[in-house]
Structures are given as structure tokens and as C-alpha cells.
Scaffold this motif. Structure first.
Motif, PDB file in Angstrom:
ATOM      1  N   ARG A 246       0.777  -1.142   0.294  1.00 20.02           N
ATOM      2  CA  ARG A 246      -0.121  -0.034   0.134  1.00 20.02           C
ATOM      3  C   ARG A 246       1.091   1.294  -0.052  1.00 20.02           C
ATOM      4  NH1 ARG A 246      -3.573  -0.443   5.157  1.00 20.02           N
ATOM      5  NH2 ARG A 246      -4.569   1.202   4.353  1.00 20.02           N
ATOM      6  N   ASP A 247       0.367   2.423  -0.529  1.00 18.31           N
ATOM      7  CA  ASP A 247       1.127   3.449  -0.593  1.00 18.31           C
ATOM      8  C   ASP A 247       1.606   4.043   0.608  1.00 18.31           C
ATOM      9  OD1 ASP A 247       0.661   3.608  -3.471  1.00 18.31           O
ATOM     10  OD2 ASP A 247      -0.825   4.931  -3.494  1.00 18.31           O
ATOM     11  N   LEU A 248       0.709   4.127   1.641  1.00 22.79           N
ATOM     12  CA  LEU A 248       0.884   4.345   3.065  1.00 22.79           C
ATOM     13  C   LEU A 248       2.273   3.819   3.415  1.00 22.79           C
ATOM     14  CD1 LEU A 248      -0.512   5.677   5.669  1.00 22.79           C
ATOM     15  CD2 LEU A 248      -1.318   3.281   5.703  1.00 22.79           C
ATOM     16  N   TYR A 249       2.482   2.561   3.286  1.00 26.52           N
ATOM     17  CA  TYR A 249       3.674   2.046   3.779  1.00 26.52           C
ATOM     18  C   TYR A 249       4.903   2.009   2.847  1.00 26.52           C
ATOM     19  CZ  TYR A 249       0.386   0.508   7.499  1.00 26.52           C
ATOM     20  OH  TYR A 249      -0.457   0.864   8.488  1.00 26.52           O
ATOM     21  N   ARG A 250       4.911   2.684   1.826  1.00 27.61           N
ATOM     22  CA  ARG A 250       5.988   3.009   0.874  1.00 27.61           C
ATOM     23  C   ARG A 250       6.580   4.182   1.138  1.00 27.61           C
ATOM     24  NH1 ARG A 250       4.378   2.211  -4.842  1.00 27.61           N
ATOM     25  NH2 ARG A 250       2.536   1.369  -4.366  1.00 27.61           N
ATOM     26  N   GLN A 251       6.000   4.919   2.005  1.00 26.53           N
ATOM     27  CA  GLN A 251       6.420   6.387   2.257  1.00 26.53           C
ATOM     28  C   GLN A 251       7.343   6.320   3.414  1.00 26.53           C
ATOM     29  OE1 GLN A 251       2.918   8.512   2.813  1.00 26.53           O
ATOM     30  NE2 GLN A 251       2.220   8.376   0.853  1.00 26.53           N
ATOM     31  N   ASP A 252       8.188   7.135   3.633  1.00 26.58           N
ATOM     32  CA  ASP A 252       9.167   7.139   4.627  1.00 26.58           C
ATOM     33  C   ASP A 252       8.415   7.682   5.993  1.00 26.58           C
ATOM     34  OD1 ASP A 252      11.303   7.037   6.275  1.00 26.58           O
ATOM     35  OD2 ASP A 252      12.385   8.746   5.735  1.00 26.58           O
ATOM     36  N   THR A 253       7.369   7.007   6.352  1.00 27.64           N
ATOM     37  CA  THR A 253       6.782   7.401   7.632  1.00 27.64           C
ATOM     38  C   THR A 253       6.581   6.214   8.643  1.00 27.64           C
ATOM     39  OG1 THR A 253       4.586   6.835   6.502  1.00 27.64           O
ATOM     40  CG2 THR A 253       5.338   9.209   6.734  1.00 27.64           C
TER      41      THR A 253
ATOM     42  N   PHE B  70       1.043  12.362  20.730  1.00 28.90           N
ATOM     43  CA  PHE B  70       1.284  10.782  20.759  1.00 28.90           C
ATOM     44  C   PHE B  70       1.232  10.760  19.167  1.00 28.90           C
ATOM     45  CE2 PHE B  70       0.353   6.270  21.476  1.00 28.90           C
ATOM     46  CZ  PHE B  70       1.856   5.910  21.851  1.00 28.90           C
ATOM     47  N   SER B  71       2.190  10.243  18.588  1.00 31.30           N
ATOM     48  CA  SER B  71       1.840   9.915  17.119  1.00 31.30           C
ATOM     49  C   SER B  71       1.053   8.684  16.590  1.00 31.30           C
ATOM     50  CB  SER B  71       3.337   9.782  16.143  1.00 31.30           C
ATOM     51  OG  SER B  71       4.083   8.813  16.547  1.00 31.30           O
ATOM     52  N   PHE B  72       0.914   7.648  17.450  1.00 38.14           N
ATOM     53  CA  PHE B  72       0.281   6.659  17.108  1.00 38.14           C
ATOM     54  C   PHE B  72      -1.112   6.546  16.791  1.00 38.14           C
ATOM     55  CE2 PHE B  72      -1.427   2.281  17.465  1.00 38.14           C
ATOM     56  CZ  PHE B  72      -1.063   1.657  16.669  1.00 38.14           C
ATOM     57  N   TYR B  73      -2.048   7.696  17.321  1.00 40.22           N
ATOM     58  CA  TYR B  73      -3.516   7.956  16.703  1.00 40.22           C
ATOM     59  C   TYR B  73      -3.686   8.349  15.354  1.00 40.22           C
ATOM     60  CZ  TYR B  73      -3.282   9.853  21.598  1.00 40.22           C
ATOM     61  OH  TYR B  73      -3.109   9.925  22.989  1.00 40.22           O
ATOM     62  N   GLY B  74      -2.615   8.918  14.856  1.00 42.71           N
ATOM     63  CA  GLY B  74      -2.642   9.206  13.408  1.00 42.71           C
ATOM     64  C   GLY B  74      -2.267   8.083  12.446  1.00 42.71           C
ATOM     65  N   LEU B  75      -1.214   7.373  13.031  1.00 46.96           N
ATOM     66  CA  LEU B  75      -0.761   6.246  12.236  1.00 46.96           C
ATOM     67  C   LEU B  75      -1.847   5.214  12.264  1.00 46.96           C
ATOM     68  CD1 LEU B  75       2.741   5.920  13.579  1.00 46.96           C
ATOM     69  CD2 LEU B  75       2.206   6.810  11.485  1.00 46.96           C
ATOM     70  N   ALA B  76      -2.390   4.835  13.429  1.00 47.05           N
ATOM     71  CA  ALA B  76      -3.430   3.947  13.373  1.00 47.05           C
ATOM     72  C   ALA B  76      -4.771   4.201  12.458  1.00 47.05           C
ATOM     73  CB  ALA B  76      -3.756   3.460  14.832  1.00 47.05           C
ATOM     74  N   ALA B  77      -5.089   5.508  12.701  1.00 46.20           N
ATOM     75  CA  ALA B  77      -6.312   6.046  11.666  1.00 46.20           C
ATOM     76  C   ALA B  77      -5.924   5.939  10.351  1.00 46.20           C
ATOM     77  CB  ALA B  77      -6.519   7.226  12.300  1.00 46.20           C
ATOM     78  N   ALA B  78      -4.828   6.274  10.028  1.00 48.46           N
ATOM     79  CA  ALA B  78      -4.475   6.126   8.197  1.00 48.46           C
ATOM     80  C   ALA B  78      -4.391   4.666   8.067  1.00 48.46           C
ATOM     81  CB  ALA B  78      -2.971   6.674   8.321  1.00 48.46           C
ATOM     82  N   ALA B  79      -3.994   3.918   8.698  1.00 49.77           N
ATOM     83  CA  ALA B  79      -3.839   2.275   8.274  1.00 49.77           C
ATOM     84  C   ALA B  79      -4.888   1.918   8.014  1.00 49.77           C
ATOM     85  CB  ALA B  79      -3.229   1.632   9.479  1.00 49.77           C
ATOM     86  N   GLN B  80      -6.379   2.417   8.612  1.00 47.74           N
ATOM     87  CA  GLN B  80      -7.603   2.085   8.600  1.00 47.74           C
ATOM     88  C   GLN B  80      -8.186   2.945   7.330  1.00 47.74           C
ATOM     89  OE1 GLN B  80      -8.243  -0.697  10.237  1.00 47.74           O
ATOM     90  NE2 GLN B  80     -10.343  -1.107   9.636  1.00 47.74           N
TER      91      GLN B  80
END
Ligand SMILES: *Cc1c(COP(=O)(O)O)cnc(C)c1O
Length: 358
Positions: free
Chosen positions: A12-19, A121-131
Motif C-alpha cells: 500500500r502507498d501508505l507503507y511505501r513512504q518514509d513514515t 502522541f503520533s500513534f493515533y494518526g498512524l493507526a487511523a491512516a492504516a484504516q
């Protein structure tokens, strides 16, 4: 095997970026690089006392049943939570991170709105984007208090909103009346992250009795000293618990960690000692740093290191055997802060000594 373009085709595009989640540098690396036998570990907000003896004892007993699948309802842990907090509905997860991920899985379809009070805390945004969630960040005021009207305006459009209090990394405590104001004005869920609440003077639990759109996330990683066990839990409205359990990965929390959590919740001596120690050292850190420090309700403080950047200050501390957290990776935060947690006596003393030379 044929080299292909698999990463481009499949991922997925999301995990090809450097984030992704940014971790603190490893203490072993710093020790080796700068020639220290031991590095002061003040970057991860852990409990400096080591594990509670009661947690260790319960975990040891549980080792003998590691060939069995866990009790999926975690009856012993839920009972221990009720003894500790009172009669509330609880869910558990692999760290509060696991709880956050499952809550988002319950609620968010691709394109649904998620509101986050930022910087945090950054994880809320990461988890939301994953979904596939559509994330809106609502900036805090310059003193890091929550801009309540702006937060409500965005949260009204969101299925779930996140607010951290005491906030990581600023340490800011949001008054109970502000949280109540938010709850009255939104239809979606407010996820209140209380990872550090035990170190603060506030208590939001009673709001659970009056609002059915509030989730309060808690963790066993900080005051309870079980960061390596990965145990989190949340107070949830009664209606939410069955759907949470449906959405959760089967057998998430492992038997040994759950047993350790039961022991930790019963070790009041350890909990009280940790809280008193953190408050004592937080006062000492505050006196040392004067106006550059923000008032904190957590086991860490955020310090303004202007004219240095967070990374420059972090490097200076590393060269002097102290691991602190540069706040550069927190989205929406100016680049001149570090976060330092309360460690063992020798670690705190080394921090103060190096801070004076910064
Ligand atoms: C540490 C922390 C958590 C979660 O920790 P877990 O180890 O996953 O339970 C959640 N929120 C904040 C703000 C934290 O700092």
C-alpha cells in the motif's frame, strides 16, 4: 528467484513512504559510540524502579501454563481492574496501542473523519491512516492547552477524536470541565488517553458514569512498570465492549503479561512509591530548568532548548551519556523541545549536571 517490482505492485502507498513511528535511539548504541558503561535512559517514560515484585511472582506462576491458549475474556485481569477502579466496563489489548488500534477498527471505514488534538502522541494518526481514516489535526493553544471550540468543531464531524491528558509530549493537563464540554457537544466517540494520569491531580473516571461516548485509555507500561509486557486497557461504555471484542484479534493479550498485570495492580506500595518519587523529582527538574520547562502532570517534562534544536540538544546529552527524546518527530510542534522522563537517582543527577552545561 526473479527480482520483481513487488514492493511497488503489492505494498500500500501508505507503507511505501518514509513514515511510521519514530523510536528513541538505543541506549546500547549511545553507550558504545561515546564510551559510557551505562547510559541514563530518560527517553521512554518507563518506571525507573524495575518491575513490581508481585508482578514478577504472578508472571512466574503463569509460566507453567504457557502451553495453553489464554483465557480470551481475561477474567482475572478484569476482576483485578474492578478491584482497583470500581465497577466499570473494561477492554484489554496489547498495550494501549493495541486498544487504540482495535477501537479504530471498530469505527473507521475508509474516508471517515478522525480528529486529533495536536501536537501529541503520533500513534493515533498512524493507526487511523492504516484504516483509511481521514485525519484532522487540531492545533493546541500556544501554552499547549486544548483549543476547546476548535476541537469541538472538528470532533463534531469525526467518528472518533483523540485527546491526550496529561499530554505527551507537553505534559499538559486538560481540566475535567473542558472534557465534559467536549462530550456534551459531540456525537462521536472521544478517546481520552490517560497513559500518565496517575502522576497528575486529575481523575476523569467519573465521566464514564454520565457519558456513553467516552473511552478512557490506560496502560500498564508507565506507573505499573510493565512496558515490556505490552498490557493496555480502557474504560468503555457498556454498548462498546461486545463490538470491541468482535473486532479484536483473537487471543491478543498473552497469559504471562496478563498475570503480571494482575500482580502489578495489587502492588499498592510500589504504585504509591513510584508516584511520590516522580513528583519529588519533577519538582527538582522544574526548579533546575526554570522558565524553559512546561508544567507537567506526567512522569516526564518537556523543555524548551532554544536556541538549540531538539536534535542538537539530544546529541549533546547523548555525548554526555544521557538519552533524552528530541521532540522533532511530533507533528505540529516547533523544533526546539526535548522530553525528559524521571529515571533512577543517578540518571536524574547526571541529567541535571549535563543540563547545566547545555
Ligand atoms: C506510552 C503511551 C501509550 C501506550 O503505551 P503502551 O505501552 O502501548 O500501553 C499511549 N499513549 C501515550 C500518550 C503514551 O505515552
Amino acid at each position: 528467484m526473479q527480482q520483481s517490482n513487488r514492493s511497488a505492485d503489492l505494498i500500500r502507498d501508505l507503507y511505501r513512504q518514509d513514515t511510521g513511528y519514530v523510536f528513541a535511539k538505543k541506549p546500547e548504541e549511545i553507550a558504545k559510540e561515546f564510551g559510557f558503561a551505562e547510559v541514563a535512559r530518560l527517553a521512554s517514560n518507563e518506571n525507573p524502579f524495575g518491575p513490581s515484585p508481585r508482578a514478577l511472582k504472578e508472571a512466574e506462576k503463569a509460566l507453567c501454563s504457557m502451553h495453553r491458549y489464554p483465557d480470551t475474556t481475561h477474567t482475572n485481569l478484569i476482576s483485578a481492574l474492578r478491584r482497583y477502579h470500581g465497577d466499570y466496563s473494561f477492554v484489554t489489548g496489547v498495550g494501549m496501542d493495541g486498544v487504540i488500534e482495535t477501537c479504530i477498527r471498530v469505527l473507521i471505514n475508509p474516508g471517515d473523519q478522525v480528529a486529533i488534538s495536536t501536537p501529541t502522541f503520533s500513534f493515533y494518526g498512524l493507526a487511523a491512516a492504516a484504516q483509511g481514516g481521514d485525519v484532522t489535526h487540531i492545533p493546541r493553544n500556544p501554552d499547549f492547552s486544548v483549543d476547546i471550540p476548535s476541537f469541538i468543531a472538528s470532533a463534531r464531524k469525526a467518528k472518533i477524536s483523540f485527546l491526550c491528558t496529561p499530554n505527551n509530549p507537553s505534559g499538559t493537563v486538560t481540566p475535567v470541565s473542558d472534557i465534559e464540554e467536549i462530550l456534551k457537544n459531540i456525537d462521536g466517540i472521544l478517546f481520552l488517553d490517560n497513559a500518565y494520569v496517575e502522576f497528575s491531580p486529575v481523575d476523569y473516571r467519573d465521566l464514564m458514569n454520565r457519558y456513553d461516548n467516552l473511552i478512557i485509555g490506560r496502560t500498564m507500561s508507565k506507573v505499573f512498570g510493565l512496558a515490556g509486557c505490552r498490557v493496555g486497557y480502557a474504560f468503555v461504555p457498556d454498548w462498546f465492549r461486545p463490538v470491541y471484542e468482535k473486532a479484536a484479534t483473537p487471543f491478543t493479550l498473552n497469559t504471562i503479561s496478563a498475570a503480571a498485570a494482575v500482580g502489578a495492580l495489587e502492588d499498592h506500595e510500589y504504585i504509591d512509591r513510584t508516584i511520590a518519587y516522580v513528583k519529588k523529582w519533577r519538582d527538582i527538574f522544574t526548579k533546575e530548568s526554570g522558565k524553559t520547562i512546561l508544567p507537567s502532570g506526567a512522569n516526564f517534562v518537556m523543555i524548551d532548548v532554544t536556541p538549540l534544536t531538539g536534535d542538537q540538544a539530544t546529541d549533546f546529552f547523548a555525548q554526555n551519556g544521557v538519552l533524552v527524546r528530541s521532540c522533532r518527530s511530533f507533528p505540529g510542534l516547533a523544533d526546539h523541545y526535548i522530553r525528559v522522563c524521571i529515571g533512577e537517582e543517578w540518571e536524574n543527577n547526571r541529567f541535571i549536571e549535563v543540563f547545566r552545561r547545555l
